[in-house]
Design a protein around this motif. Sequence first.
Motif, PDB file in Angstrom:
ATOM      1  N   ILE A 112       9.457  -0.459   3.815  1.00 10.62           N
ATOM      2  CA  ILE A 112       9.171  -0.124   2.413  1.00 10.62           C
ATOM      3  C   ILE A 112      10.478  -0.240   1.632  1.00 10.62           C
ATOM      4  CG2 ILE A 112       8.336   1.660   0.827  1.00 10.62           C
ATOM      5  CD1 ILE A 112       6.661   2.794   3.141  1.00 10.62           C
ATOM      6  N   ASP A 113      10.477  -1.150   0.648  1.00  9.00           N
ATOM      7  CA  ASP A 113      11.699  -1.416  -0.123  1.00  9.00           C
ATOM      8  C   ASP A 113      11.792  -0.586  -1.394  1.00  9.00           C
ATOM      9  OD1 ASP A 113      12.384  -3.439   1.706  1.00  9.00           O
ATOM     10  OD2 ASP A 113      11.160  -4.892   0.609  1.00  9.00           O
ATOM     11  N   TYR A 114      10.645  -0.189  -1.926  1.00  7.92           N
ATOM     12  CA  TYR A 114      10.626   0.532  -3.194  1.00  7.92           C
ATOM     13  C   TYR A 114      10.725   2.026  -2.895  1.00  7.92           C
ATOM     14  CZ  TYR A 114       9.103   1.633  -7.990  1.00  7.92           C
ATOM     15  OH  TYR A 114       9.018   2.088  -9.282  1.00  7.92           O
ATOM     16  N   VAL A 115      11.902   2.609  -3.167  1.00 10.42           N
ATOM     17  CA  VAL A 115      12.178   3.994  -2.809  1.00 10.42           C
ATOM     18  C   VAL A 115      12.782   4.725  -4.008  1.00 10.42           C
ATOM     19  CG1 VAL A 115      13.486   5.501  -1.255  1.00 10.42           C
ATOM     20  CG2 VAL A 115      12.638   3.296  -0.413  1.00 10.42           C
ATOM     21  N   LEU A 116      12.183   5.848  -4.359  1.00 14.50           N
ATOM     22  CA  LEU A 116      12.723   6.691  -5.419  1.00 14.50           C
ATOM     23  C   LEU A 116      13.124   8.033  -4.819  1.00 14.50           C
ATOM     24  CD1 LEU A 116      10.229   6.051  -8.376  1.00 14.50           C
ATOM     25  CD2 LEU A 116      12.479   5.052  -8.015  1.00 14.50           C
ATOM     26  N   THR A 117      14.365   8.469  -5.125  1.00 10.81           N
ATOM     27  CA  THR A 117      14.898   9.733  -4.619  1.00 10.81           C
ATOM     28  C   THR A 117      15.113  10.686  -5.789  1.00 10.81           C
ATOM     29  OG1 THR A 117      17.198   9.050  -4.874  1.00 10.81           O
ATOM     30  CG2 THR A 117      16.099   8.455  -2.785  1.00 10.81           C
ATOM     31  N   ARG A 118      15.663  11.860  -5.491  1.00  7.69           N
ATOM     32  CA  ARG A 118      15.878  12.823  -6.571  1.00  7.69           C
ATOM     33  C   ARG A 118      16.938  12.351  -7.574  1.00  7.69           C
ATOM     34  NH1 ARG A 118      18.148  16.162  -2.265  1.00  7.69           N
ATOM     35  NH2 ARG A 118      20.412  16.249  -2.475  1.00  7.69           N
ATOM     36  N   PRO A 158       5.714  14.871 -11.826  1.00  7.78           N
ATOM     37  CA  PRO A 158       5.035  13.617 -11.495  1.00  7.78           C
ATOM     38  C   PRO A 158       5.780  12.350 -11.921  1.00  7.78           C
ATOM     39  CG  PRO A 158       4.109  14.492 -13.504  1.00  7.78           C
ATOM     40  CD  PRO A 158       5.145  15.500 -13.026  1.00  7.78           C
ATOM     41  N   THR A 159       6.943  12.487 -12.552  1.00  2.43           N
ATOM     42  CA  THR A 159       7.632  11.328 -13.152  1.00  2.43           C
ATOM     43  C   THR A 159       7.808  10.177 -12.177  1.00  2.43           C
ATOM     44  OG1 THR A 159       8.781  12.798 -14.683  1.00  2.43           O
ATOM     45  CG2 THR A 159       9.711  10.585 -14.379  1.00  2.43           C
ATOM     46  N   ALA A 160       8.311  10.458 -10.964  1.00  4.33           N
ATOM     47  CA  ALA A 160       8.579   9.378 -10.005  1.00  4.33           C
ATOM     48  C   ALA A 160       7.286   8.655  -9.629  1.00  4.33           C
ATOM     49  CB  ALA A 160       9.264   9.925  -8.760  1.00  4.33           C
ATOM     50  N   LEU A 161       6.206   9.407  -9.421  1.00  4.53           N
ATOM     51  CA  LEU A 161       4.926   8.779  -9.064  1.00  4.53           C
ATOM     52  C   LEU A 161       4.435   7.886 -10.198  1.00  4.53           C
ATOM     53  CD1 LEU A 161       2.997  11.705  -7.307  1.00  4.53           C
ATOM     54  CD2 LEU A 161       4.525  10.012  -6.308  1.00  4.53           C
ATOM     55  N   LEU A 162       4.580   8.358 -11.424  1.00  2.10           N
ATOM     56  CA  LEU A 162       4.149   7.570 -12.581  1.00  2.10           C
ATOM     57  C   LEU A 162       5.037   6.335 -12.769  1.00  2.10           C
ATOM     58  CD1 LEU A 162       3.283  10.532 -14.960  1.00  2.10           C
ATOM     59  CD2 LEU A 162       1.670   8.996 -13.786  1.00  2.10           C
ATOM     60  N   MET A 163       6.323   6.456 -12.429  1.00  4.35           N
ATOM     61  CA  MET A 163       7.227   5.290 -12.495  1.00  4.35           C
ATOM     62  C   MET A 163       6.753   4.194 -11.541  1.00  4.35           C
ATOM     63  SD  MET A 163      10.909   7.304 -12.650  1.00  4.35           S
ATOM     64  CE  MET A 163      11.940   5.890 -12.270  1.00  4.35           C
ATOM     65  N   ASN A 182      -2.758  -5.126   2.836  1.00  2.28           N
ATOM     66  CA  ASN A 182      -1.916  -5.861   1.868  1.00  2.28           C
ATOM     67  C   ASN A 182      -1.724  -5.118   0.556  1.00  2.28           C
ATOM     68  OD1 ASN A 182      -1.290  -8.214   3.429  1.00  2.28           O
ATOM     69  ND2 ASN A 182      -3.430  -8.845   3.151  1.00  2.28           N
ATOM     70  N   LEU A 183      -1.531  -3.809   0.637  1.00  2.00           N
ATOM     71  CA  LEU A 183      -1.302  -3.007  -0.563  1.00  2.00           C
ATOM     72  C   LEU A 183       0.198  -2.746  -0.729  1.00  2.00           C
ATOM     73  CD1 LEU A 183      -4.133  -0.335  -0.105  1.00  2.00           C
ATOM     74  CD2 LEU A 183      -4.150  -2.325  -1.628  1.00  2.00           C
ATOM     75  N   PRO A 184       0.658  -2.640  -1.983  1.00  3.76           N
ATOM     76  CA  PRO A 184       2.067  -2.283  -2.191  1.00  3.76           C
ATOM     77  C   PRO A 184       2.318  -0.852  -1.735  1.00  3.76           C
ATOM     78  CG  PRO A 184       0.889  -2.259  -4.286  1.00  3.76           C
ATOM     79  CD  PRO A 184      -0.072  -2.795  -3.246  1.00  3.76           C
ATOM     80  N   MET A 185       3.545  -0.614  -1.238  1.00  2.00           N
ATOM     81  CA  MET A 185       3.937   0.711  -0.761  1.00  2.00           C
ATOM     82  C   MET A 185       5.258   1.121  -1.398  1.00  2.00           C
ATOM     83  SD  MET A 185       3.157   0.649   3.346  1.00  2.00           S
ATOM     84  CE  MET A 185       3.983  -0.911   3.673  1.00  2.00           C
ATOM     85  N   ALA A 186       5.394   2.432  -1.573  1.00  2.15           N
ATOM     86  CA  ALA A 186       6.646   2.995  -2.068  1.00  2.15           C
ATOM     87  C   ALA A 186       6.873   4.335  -1.367  1.00  2.15           C
ATOM     88  CB  ALA A 186       6.587   3.197  -3.583  1.00  2.15           C
ATOM     89  N   THR A 221       5.456   0.487 -12.547  1.00  5.36           N
ATOM     90  CA  THR A 221       6.099  -0.710 -12.000  1.00  5.36           C
ATOM     91  C   THR A 221       5.060  -1.648 -11.395  1.00  5.36           C
ATOM     92  OG1 THR A 221       8.141   0.493 -11.561  1.00  5.36           O
ATOM     93  CG2 THR A 221       7.806  -1.549 -10.331  1.00  5.36           C
ATOM     94  N   TRP A 222       4.080  -1.048 -10.704  1.00  2.33           N
ATOM     95  CA  TRP A 222       3.019  -1.842 -10.082  1.00  2.33           C
ATOM     96  C   TRP A 222       1.969  -2.290 -11.098  1.00  2.33           C
ATOM     97  CZ3 TRP A 222       2.042   1.966  -5.432  1.00  2.33           C
ATOM     98  CH2 TRP A 222       3.032   1.769  -4.451  1.00  2.33           C
TER      99      TRP A 222
END
Length: 172
Positions: free
Chosen positions: A117-123, A132-137, A92-96, A141-142
């Motif tokens: 998985i609904d939370y998706v960040l692309t280039r 690391p920006t996307a990972l930190l975003m 039951n952990l959030p995923m991205a 958010t979480w």
Amino acid sequence: MSVEQMNLTGIKGVIFDLDGTLVESSLNFTQMRADVGCPQNEDILTFVDALSCAETKANAHRAILQHELDDAQNAKWLEIGKAMVEKVQAHNLPMAIVTRNCRQATAIKVANNGIPIDYVLTREDAPAKPDPTALLMVANTWQLQPEDCLYVGDFIYDQQAAENAGMKWLLV
């Protein structure tokens, strides 16, 4: 690497790379680099971003997009990827997903394989890994500390991005 080696102790959220981690990819980077005139030892996205001629840059982006869209149609779940997602779901952990792919190709891969998985960040959403920006975003958010997140990928950029973000990482 087996799914048993994925240690979720103390982990509060899991971020996955897409190509080579969750789905197979048949992207031919040698051909892609040749198509846009990028030296074989250079990062293709960095190379294209540095092009000074707007028309050349636009043509390069179109060539990369076409390779990605062709690849997206055929990308199938990797067994290890599916098993890891199921394990995270069971906890039951959030995923991205954080990927260097474009949004359009990513959406095709996620939809065609029913990846839950609904939370998706692309280039298009953040600078490409190893930045690391996307990972930190995602962590932000979480509302989690980076060190409470696990980033799972298959390439040196994935490890570097996780280290740059202060996250735990797992290479598959």
